[in-house]
Write a protein that holds these residues in place. Structure first.
Motif, PDB file in Angstrom:
ATOM      1  N   TRP A 111      -4.076 -16.241  -6.782  1.00 16.70           N
ATOM      2  CA  TRP A 111      -4.291 -14.838  -7.096  1.00 16.70           C
ATOM      3  C   TRP A 111      -5.606 -14.751  -7.833  1.00 16.70           C
ATOM      4  CZ3 TRP A 111      -5.057 -11.591 -11.264  1.00 16.70           C
ATOM      5  CH2 TRP A 111      -4.910 -10.232 -11.004  1.00 16.70           C
ATOM      6  N   TRP A 139      -9.081  -7.571  -5.869  1.00 17.73           N
ATOM      7  CA  TRP A 139      -8.116  -8.625  -6.151  1.00 17.73           C
ATOM      8  C   TRP A 139      -7.562  -9.144  -4.837  1.00 17.73           C
ATOM      9  CZ3 TRP A 139      -3.196  -8.305  -4.450  1.00 17.73           C
ATOM     10  CH2 TRP A 139      -2.538  -7.080  -4.426  1.00 17.73           C
ATOM     11  N   THR A 140      -7.126 -10.380  -4.892  1.00 21.35           N
ATOM     12  CA  THR A 140      -6.594 -11.026  -3.706  1.00 21.35           C
ATOM     13  C   THR A 140      -5.367 -11.839  -4.074  1.00 21.35           C
ATOM     14  OG1 THR A 140      -7.160 -12.413  -1.805  1.00 21.35           O
ATOM     15  CG2 THR A 140      -8.083 -13.071  -3.913  1.00 21.35           C
ATOM     16  N   ALA A 141      -4.412 -11.863  -3.181  1.00 20.49           N
ATOM     17  CA  ALA A 141      -3.267 -12.767  -3.271  1.00 20.49           C
ATOM     18  C   ALA A 141      -3.306 -13.602  -2.005  1.00 20.49           C
ATOM     19  CB  ALA A 141      -1.959 -11.991  -3.368  1.00 20.49           C
ATOM     20  N   ARG A 159      -4.154 -13.731   3.351  1.00 20.25           N
ATOM     21  CA  ARG A 159      -4.524 -13.036   2.120  1.00 20.25           C
ATOM     22  C   ARG A 159      -4.266 -11.542   2.214  1.00 20.25           C
ATOM     23  NH1 ARG A 159     -10.180 -14.665  -0.708  1.00 20.25           N
ATOM     24  NH2 ARG A 159      -9.641 -16.805  -1.182  1.00 20.25           N
TER      25      ARG A 159
END
Length: 187
Positions: A111, A139-141, A159
């Motif tokens: 994350w 933001w990225t997960a 992602r």
């Protein structure tokens, strides 16, 4: 033109050789599509509203710290959008990267959050939110999966790629969500 340039860069990056022992630096090529959905509804298969604009991205990542089994990485991204959203996006998330899954089919979960800049206010975000702006929060997960060819120097990724006004922190308007699939090489 933007998409062609990024596709050429992605093809060049995909033939680069990696050192199988090193995992502190890497690069990734990813591609995906934008959605009208809020990020949380991307998990609801009955509510997904896919859009036509697509995106292709290239990342460079470097580990700068490790605390136990948790790695911390800085990442630089360049993302080209096509369709409704003809922009170049630059993102710089500081990524939290979890390591302990490497022995299973899931290699890691990550994350990250950081600044995002679009070369001009994105049309898709304007249609979706009423207005758009260049600077937002990214933001990225990410879920990374073990390479089934037994290679330790590469992995597949999925992602959520999110640009956000961070509940007004980055300004009153903007935001978009995408799901992307990528390939990472370590060197």
């Amino acid at each position: 033109m933007i998409m062609r340039l990024l596709l050429v860069l992605a093809c060049c990056a995909s033939v680069a050789r990696a050192d199988p022992g090193a995992r502190d630096r890497g690069f990734q090529v990813f591609a995906g599509t934008l959605f009208q959905n809020d990020w949380i509804t991307l998990f609801d298969p009955f509510y997904i509203n896919q859009e036509r604009p697509g995106l292709v991205g290239l990342t460079y990542e470097r580990q700068f710290a490790q605390l136990g089994r948790v790695e911390f990485l800085a990442e630089a991204q360049i993302v080209g959008h096509a369709g409704k959203q003809e922009v170049i996006e630059f993102n710089g998330p500081i990524v939290y990267f979890r390591v302990p899954f490497r022995d299973l089919w899931l290699s890691s979960f990550a994350w990250g959050i950081g600044p995002s800049y679009a070369s001009r206010p994105p049309k898709f975000e304007k249609e979706r939110n009423g207005r758009a702006q260049n600077f937002l929060v990214h933001w990225t997960a990410e879920w990374a999966f073990v390479d089934h060819q037994g290679r330790d120097d590469r992995e597949w990724t999925i992602r959520i790629h999110h640009r956000s006004n961070a509940y007004g922190f980055a300004g009153p308007h903007g935001g978009s969500n995408a799901i992307v699939i990528g390939r990472r090489w370590f060197f």
